[in-house]
Design a protein around this motif. Structure first.
Motif, PDB file in Angstrom:
ATOM      1  N   LEU A   7       0.844  -8.024   0.432  1.00 52.13           N
ATOM      2  CA  LEU A   7       2.018  -7.262  -0.903  1.00 52.13           C
ATOM      3  C   LEU A   7       0.864  -6.156  -1.774  1.00 52.13           C
ATOM      4  N   GLU A   8       1.580  -4.909  -1.858  1.00 55.79           N
ATOM      5  CA  GLU A   8       0.533  -4.344  -2.659  1.00 55.79           C
ATOM      6  C   GLU A   8       0.283  -5.286  -4.128  1.00 55.79           C
ATOM      7  N   ASP A   9      -1.129  -4.464  -4.574  1.00 58.17           N
ATOM      8  CA  ASP A   9      -1.399  -5.333  -5.803  1.00 58.17           C
ATOM      9  C   ASP A   9      -0.396  -5.675  -6.443  1.00 58.17           C
ATOM     10  N   TYR A  10       0.123  -4.412  -7.421  1.00 57.90           N
ATOM     11  CA  TYR A  10       0.646  -4.159  -8.382  1.00 57.90           C
ATOM     12  C   TYR A  10       2.185  -5.491  -8.219  1.00 57.90           C
ATOM     13  N   LEU A  11       2.475  -5.378  -6.587  1.00 52.16           N
ATOM     14  CA  LEU A  11       3.591  -5.805  -6.605  1.00 52.16           C
ATOM     15  C   LEU A  11       3.727  -7.913  -6.786  1.00 52.16           C
ATOM     16  N   ALA A  12       1.887  -7.711  -5.893  1.00 51.98           N
ATOM     17  CA  ALA A  12       1.641  -9.289  -5.843  1.00 51.98           C
ATOM     18  C   ALA A  12       1.239 -10.008  -7.466  1.00 51.98           C
ATOM     19  N   GLN A  13       0.641  -9.224  -8.381  1.00 50.41           N
ATOM     20  CA  GLN A  13      -0.026  -9.910  -9.490  1.00 50.41           C
ATOM     21  C   GLN A  13       1.782  -9.897 -10.138  1.00 50.41           C
ATOM     22  N   TRP A  14       2.757  -9.067 -10.339  1.00 50.25           N
ATOM     23  CA  TRP A  14       4.140  -9.366 -11.161  1.00 50.25           C
ATOM     24  C   TRP A  14       4.589 -10.813 -10.198  1.00 50.25           C
ATOM     25  N   PHE A  15       5.041 -10.783  -9.552  1.00 49.73           N
ATOM     26  CA  PHE A  15       5.404 -12.395  -7.981  1.00 49.73           C
ATOM     27  C   PHE A  15       4.645 -12.895  -8.506  1.00 49.73           C
ATOM     28  N   ARG A  16       3.086 -13.431  -8.953  1.00 46.41           N
ATOM     29  CA  ARG A  16       2.399 -14.087  -9.371  1.00 46.41           C
ATOM     30  C   ARG A  16       2.608 -14.590 -10.745  1.00 46.41           C
ATOM     31  N   ASP A  55      -8.554 -10.539   2.833  1.00 49.02           N
ATOM     32  CA  ASP A  55      -7.838 -10.409   1.462  1.00 49.02           C
ATOM     33  C   ASP A  55      -6.874  -9.296   1.313  1.00 49.02           C
ATOM     34  N   GLY A  56      -6.038  -9.125   0.145  1.00 49.06           N
ATOM     35  CA  GLY A  56      -5.296  -8.518   0.135  1.00 49.06           C
ATOM     36  C   GLY A  56      -3.841  -9.186   0.373  1.00 49.06           C
ATOM     37  N   LYS A  57      -4.303 -11.148   1.048  1.00 44.40           N
ATOM     38  CA  LYS A  57      -2.363 -11.681   0.959  1.00 44.40           C
ATOM     39  C   LYS A  57      -2.587 -12.276  -0.150  1.00 44.40           C
ATOM     40  N   LEU A  58      -1.281 -12.337  -0.323  1.00 39.21           N
ATOM     41  CA  LEU A  58      -0.851 -13.560  -1.875  1.00 39.21           C
ATOM     42  C   LEU A  58      -0.640 -15.177  -1.141  1.00 39.21           C
TER      43      LEU A  58
END
Length: 156
Positions: A7-16, A55-58
């Motif tokens: 996921l894109e960084d912002y999307l991973a942060q939002w989902f978390r 890197d870059g994986k949620l």
């Protein structure tokens, strides 16, 4: 068992943040994402090589389901993985739209609103994240305006 998705960084942060802020992410019981996993997790094919992140994986912790033991059912096929990512993106779009759209007529500039949205939803306040969210919001707003104009012109 963990499942890794890109996921894109912002999307991973939002989902978390939406799922309680843990790393790896523990899905909220009854969430649509949990339902997707319950429906589509299966035993891995014989040639399957597990993904160990990077890197870059949620990382998402696979929940236990009554009918599926995650010790055996831990493989998510590619199309089901795509559906999971699409579901997360759609939920983000809905959250973003509901948070930002009702203020659009009051604020000429959206930067403060977008930063407030990011802060509220656990997204790092970086220019990269802001630009990605602003672009996503702009696309949604353009679609909304286009539909609204069509409605108004068809009512005349």
């Amino acid at each position: 068992m963990l499942l890794y998705i890109e996921l894109e960084d912002y999307l991973a942060q939002w989902f978390r943040h939406e799922q309680g802020g843990t790393d790896p992410v523990r899905l909220t019981r009854g969430s649509i994402e949990s339902g997707l996993l319950e429906q589509f997790l299966q035993t891995p094919p014989p040639d399957y090589v597990p993904d160990f992140g990077g890197d870059g994986k949620l990382a998402i912790e696979l929940p236990n389901f009554r009918n599926k033991d995650i010790r055996s059912y831990y493989y998510l096929p590619p199309k089901a993985r795509d559906a999971l990512v699409a579901c997360i993106r759609n939920r983000f779009d809905i959250s973003m739209w509901q948070s930002l759209h009702r203020f659009a007529s009051v604020f000429q500039r959206q930067d403060h609103l977008i930063y407030a949205f990011m802060e509220k939803h656990g997204i790092e306040l970086t220019e990269k994240n802001w630009n990605a969210i602003a672009k996503r919001y702009q696309r949604k707003r353009d679609i909304y305006r286009r539909i609204d104009r069509r409605k108004k012109s068809s009512q005349k």
